[in-house]
Design a protein around this motif. Sequence first.
Motif, PDB file in Angstrom:
ATOM      1  N   PRO A 288      -3.582   2.931   4.846  1.00  0.00           N
ATOM      2  CA  PRO A 288      -2.305   3.524   5.252  1.00  0.00           C
ATOM      3  C   PRO A 288      -2.549   4.665   6.241  1.00  0.00           C
ATOM      4  O   PRO A 288      -3.383   5.543   5.999  1.00  0.00           O
ATOM      5  N   ASP A 322      -0.238  -1.054   7.276  1.00  0.00           N
ATOM      6  CA  ASP A 322       0.704  -0.073   6.753  1.00  0.00           C
ATOM      7  C   ASP A 322       0.538   1.222   7.545  1.00  0.00           C
ATOM      8  O   ASP A 322      -0.349   2.026   7.262  1.00  0.00           O
ATOM      9  N   ASP A 356       4.416   3.654  -3.532  1.00  0.00           N
ATOM     10  CA  ASP A 356       3.677   2.373  -3.507  1.00  0.00           C
ATOM     11  C   ASP A 356       2.759   2.227  -4.709  1.00  0.00           C
ATOM     12  O   ASP A 356       2.414   1.103  -5.109  1.00  0.00           O
TER      13      ASP A 356
END
Length: 358
Positions: A288, A322, A356
Amino acid sequence: MKETEKKKGRIKKVVKRIVKWMIIGIVIINAFIAIMLVGTYLYNKSCLEKEAKLIHHKGQYVEVDGHDMNLLIEGNGDKTLVFLAGAGTPSPILDFKPLTDRLKEDVKVVIIEKFGYGYSYEIEGDRTVDVITEQDRVALLSAGVEGPYILCPHSASGFEAMYWANHYPDEVEAIIGLDMGIPEEYDYMGVDWENLQAEDPVETAKDMEFYDFWIYKVGLMRYMNAEEIFPALKSKYLTEDEKMEYRAIMYSKYQNGSDATINHEQWFTDRMIKEMKALYDGPIPDVPTLMFVTNDKTLEPMVKNMDNWLLIHQNYMDNISDGKLVELNASHYFYTEIPKEVSTEIKEFIRTLEEDER
């Protein structure tokens, strides 16, 4: 004939006077320059002595490779943000302070001061991406700061973050790029990794002798606009005392010239070329990622134009499953100018990570 001779004689006298005054003028100018340079040298030396009293250690020392490296650890959140300064930033702790002050209430914040930076010691040896990253890891573990980490690299430290995430994926939860360096930028700098010749450190140091003497030893760097080089010096989010200390650290670090650890990271040694080529050829870490990218024109000579700087970050993000890219109309050290806006984006990014995980 006599009149002609008289005229020639008058011309000779005039020429002699002109030459005489030119010589006197040159002597005066050279004397003025010499006095100015001596005065600058003495002034610089005096300033360094006074400025040493302005430097007050912040953080904690840990032993890495037999030397003291400095870390500042603040906050107690579940997430750990590790800030990595860009190449040549004299005082990472003060440089990041406008931003980290706005984050430490919610997360644990760690600022690593690599060897030669801030309050950390000067050392010899390789300053390549692998060496620096390993020293960062040892420093964190020595301080009892365990991963996984959210790495927050500024500028050239982006290479360290990529190396870290690729070689130790379990230690890197995410990356927050602060106008971070990306290997693709070397394409615009004309670097040919296959044929690039290494610099001889001894010869490189010799090449810098003239610059070292006049800029650092004599002290001509004091005539440079330091605020344009390091915008933290004009940040409204630092106190005047903090700016004075930042400036004191800056002059202290760069006074060492080509011997300064902070300068050795720019040298193309055999090991540096090998490690940077491996990073260039390697994968982009798919973790991420929140990527801040500016349009600071001081970067333009490096990448030809700012469209290229944006493009390489967009290309990077295209390889991330992401990620979010945030374009900023700000300087390369934007977090010293708009820390509130940046901290808001970072907090939202962290909230997304936490959601998440649920």
